[in-house]
Design a protein around this motif. Sequence first.
Motif, PDB file in Angstrom:
ATOM      1  N   GLN A 227      45.622  -2.875 -18.382  1.00 20.74           N
ATOM      2  CA  GLN A 227      45.582  -3.527 -16.792  1.00 20.74           C
ATOM      3  C   GLN A 227      45.943  -4.543 -16.947  1.00 20.74           C
ATOM      4  N   THR A 228      46.355  -6.077 -16.548  1.00 20.58           N
ATOM      5  CA  THR A 228      47.195  -7.117 -16.495  1.00 20.58           C
ATOM      6  C   THR A 228      46.252  -7.327 -15.031  1.00 20.58           C
ATOM      7  N   PRO A 229      45.308  -8.845 -14.503  1.00 23.36           N
ATOM      8  CA  PRO A 229      45.424  -8.825 -13.744  1.00 23.36           C
ATOM      9  C   PRO A 229      46.337  -8.741 -12.503  1.00 23.36           C
ATOM     10  N   ASP A 230      47.659  -8.932 -12.470  1.00 20.11           N
ATOM     11  CA  ASP A 230      48.918  -9.400 -12.149  1.00 20.11           C
ATOM     12  C   ASP A 230      49.030  -8.132 -12.271  1.00 20.11           C
ATOM     13  N   GLU A 231      49.181  -6.967 -12.674  1.00 21.19           N
ATOM     14  CA  GLU A 231      49.291  -5.834 -13.020  1.00 21.19           C
ATOM     15  C   GLU A 231      48.886  -5.486 -11.660  1.00 21.19           C
ATOM     16  N   ILE A 232      47.325  -5.694 -11.572  1.00 26.84           N
ATOM     17  CA  ILE A 232      46.328  -4.678 -10.250  1.00 26.84           C
ATOM     18  C   ILE A 232      46.623  -5.662  -8.987  1.00 26.84           C
ATOM     19  N   ALA A 233      47.215  -6.793  -8.576  1.00 29.30           N
ATOM     20  CA  ALA A 233      47.960  -7.355  -7.927  1.00 29.30           C
ATOM     21  C   ALA A 233      49.135  -6.163  -6.894  1.00 29.30           C
ATOM     22  N   GLU A 234      49.463  -6.234  -8.033  1.00 31.79           N
ATOM     23  CA  GLU A 234      51.502  -5.724  -7.828  1.00 31.79           C
ATOM     24  C   GLU A 234      51.199  -4.295  -7.154  1.00 31.79           C
ATOM     25  N   ALA A 235      49.431  -3.491  -7.913  1.00 29.62           N
ATOM     26  CA  ALA A 235      49.634  -2.292  -7.304  1.00 29.62           C
ATOM     27  C   ALA A 235      48.405  -2.174  -5.778  1.00 29.62           C
ATOM     28  N   ILE A 236      48.299  -3.529  -5.725  1.00 31.06           N
ATOM     29  CA  ILE A 236      47.001  -3.704  -4.895  1.00 31.06           C
ATOM     30  C   ILE A 236      48.657  -3.955  -3.648  1.00 31.06           C
ATOM     31  N   TRP A 237      49.496  -4.530  -3.669  1.00 29.24           N
ATOM     32  CA  TRP A 237      50.082  -5.096  -2.421  1.00 29.24           C
ATOM     33  C   TRP A 237      51.432  -4.012  -2.168  1.00 29.24           C
ATOM     34  N   TRP A 238      51.220  -3.144  -3.286  1.00 25.50           N
ATOM     35  CA  TRP A 238      51.863  -1.335  -3.046  1.00 25.50           C
ATOM     36  C   TRP A 238      50.854  -0.939  -2.021  1.00 25.50           C
ATOM     37  N   LEU A 239      49.720  -0.928  -2.051  1.00 27.27           N
ATOM     38  CA  LEU A 239      49.011  -0.244  -1.246  1.00 27.27           C
ATOM     39  C   LEU A 239      49.020  -0.769   0.051  1.00 27.27           C
ATOM     40  N   VAL A 240      49.170  -1.908   0.320  1.00 30.38           N
ATOM     41  CA  VAL A 240      49.152  -2.224   1.644  1.00 30.38           C
ATOM     42  C   VAL A 240      50.517  -2.058   2.262  1.00 30.38           C
ATOM     43  N   ASN A 241      51.469  -2.516   1.376  1.00 29.41           N
ATOM     44  CA  ASN A 241      52.813  -2.083   1.711  1.00 29.41           C
ATOM     45  C   ASN A 241      53.189  -0.716   1.636  1.00 29.41           C
ATOM     46  N   GLY A 242      53.080   0.056   1.139  1.00 30.44           N
ATOM     47  CA  GLY A 242      53.459   1.370   0.568  1.00 30.44           C
ATOM     48  C   GLY A 242      53.490   2.646   1.950  1.00 30.44           C
ATOM     49  N   PRO A 243      53.937   3.922   1.190  1.00 31.78           N
ATOM     50  CA  PRO A 243      53.643   4.612   2.202  1.00 31.78           C
ATOM     51  C   PRO A 243      52.630   4.604   3.326  1.00 31.78           C
ATOM     52  N   ALA A 244      53.065   5.176   4.998  1.00 31.04           N
ATOM     53  CA  ALA A 244      52.002   4.280   5.969  1.00 31.04           C
ATOM     54  C   ALA A 244      51.347   5.933   6.121  1.00 31.04           C
ATOM     55  N   ALA A 245      51.202   7.239   5.570  1.00 26.96           N
ATOM     56  CA  ALA A 245      50.280   7.735   5.658  1.00 26.96           C
ATOM     57  C   ALA A 245      49.241   8.009   4.657  1.00 26.96           C
ATOM     58  N   LEU A 246      49.426   6.869   3.524  1.00 23.20           N
ATOM     59  CA  LEU A 246      48.351   7.018   2.673  1.00 23.20           C
ATOM     60  C   LEU A 246      46.776   6.614   3.089  1.00 23.20           C
ATOM     61  N   THR A 247      45.945   6.914   3.343  1.00 22.08           N
ATOM     62  CA  THR A 247      44.601   6.962   3.252  1.00 22.08           C
ATOM     63  C   THR A 247      43.810   7.891   2.685  1.00 22.08           C
ATOM     64  N   GLY A 248      42.783   7.368   2.025  1.00 23.79           N
ATOM     65  CA  GLY A 248      41.954   7.900   1.610  1.00 23.79           C
ATOM     66  C   GLY A 248      41.278   8.532   0.105  1.00 23.79           C
ATOM     67  N   GLU A 249      42.561   7.388  -0.651  1.00 28.45           N
ATOM     68  CA  GLU A 249      42.884   8.424  -1.306  1.00 28.45           C
ATOM     69  C   GLU A 249      42.911   7.193  -2.806  1.00 28.45           C
ATOM     70  N   LEU A 250      41.961   7.793  -3.821  1.00 33.60           N
ATOM     71  CA  LEU A 250      42.320   6.993  -5.199  1.00 33.60           C
ATOM     72  C   LEU A 250      42.909   6.986  -6.269  1.00 33.60           C
ATOM     73  N   ILE A 251      43.518   5.477  -6.080  1.00 33.35           N
ATOM     74  CA  ILE A 251      44.903   5.406  -6.678  1.00 33.35           C
ATOM     75  C   ILE A 251      43.557   5.222  -8.267  1.00 33.35           C
ATOM     76  N   GLN A 252      44.498   5.756  -9.412  1.00 33.82           N
ATOM     77  CA  GLN A 252      43.811   5.635 -10.685  1.00 33.82           C
ATOM     78  C   GLN A 252      45.303   4.931 -11.468  1.00 33.82           C
ATOM     79  N   LEU A 253      44.397   3.842 -11.945  1.00 34.35           N
ATOM     80  CA  LEU A 253      45.910   2.917 -12.850  1.00 34.35           C
ATOM     81  C   LEU A 253      44.877   2.114 -14.340  1.00 34.35           C
ATOM     82  N   ASP A 254      45.612   3.527 -14.743  1.00 34.11           N
ATOM     83  CA  ASP A 254      44.663   3.502 -16.589  1.00 34.11           C
ATOM     84  C   ASP A 254      46.018   3.539 -17.306  1.00 34.11           C
TER      85      ASP A 254
END
Length: 261
Positions: A227-254
């Motif tokens: 992973q690169t720092p920018d890929e982490i940032a992109e994933a954070i952006w998706w978690l914030v702006n993605g599915p409105a029903a997504l909560t309490g999830e552990l999203i692996q990015l590896d």
Amino acid sequence: MNAEATMQKACLVTGSTGRNGAGSAIVRWFAKKGWRVVVNYSRDTQAAEAVAAECAALGAADVLVAKADVTSDEACRAMAAEIERRWGRLDVLVNNAAVTTFNDHKNLDGLSFDDFQRVFAVNVSGAYVATRAVAALLRRTGNASVVNMSSVGGLRGTGSSMAYAASKSALNAMTFSFARVLAPEVRVNALLPGFIEGDWLVNGMGRARYESVRAALIAKNPLKSVQTPDEIAEAIWWLVNGPAALTGELIQLDAGGRLVV
């Protein structure tokens, strides 16, 4: 505060000043999207001001530089009060601040009691204190998000040290708890990266071991990458702006590393 200003969303990223790190990449990402951003730091004012200048140049609606050690309840509450005075809202908290003691898991004598105390104070208690400090602001927004920067090590018992892995496992559990407590106004999820390129691991592992581990992971991971720092940032952006029903999830990015047998 005019009506247009109240529509500008605000994001706080703790520990967002590390050189070539995920925290600074995340806060820059939100700045590029025109958000108001809080550049949080605990010691290095010069580094914080440099990241803030980058955020302003990238198009942030406003930039607040906030010195606050996440292990201090008083400092975190003061930071929350400053955000409220300046903008009257907070839409996103990214609990990114973290420390470790690099130590081979087999070396049981390599970690002291104080090492564990320090790692848990920042990685677990710090995330709790920071979230609690801004909880009222987030709830008032009504559609807010908290993302905890965890690690795949918290699921596998791997990583820079046993203390670090245990702290990230605790952070995962706290993600579930906060997701229940802060709902329905606030969604709470965790991102679990694998190996992140950058100075944090270089400094902790040494250049030779860093390059060796990185090459080995790229060779065996299904996506042939880390992973690169920018890929982490992109994933954070998706978690914030993605599915409105997504909560309490552990999203692996590896890069699919968890699939390797």
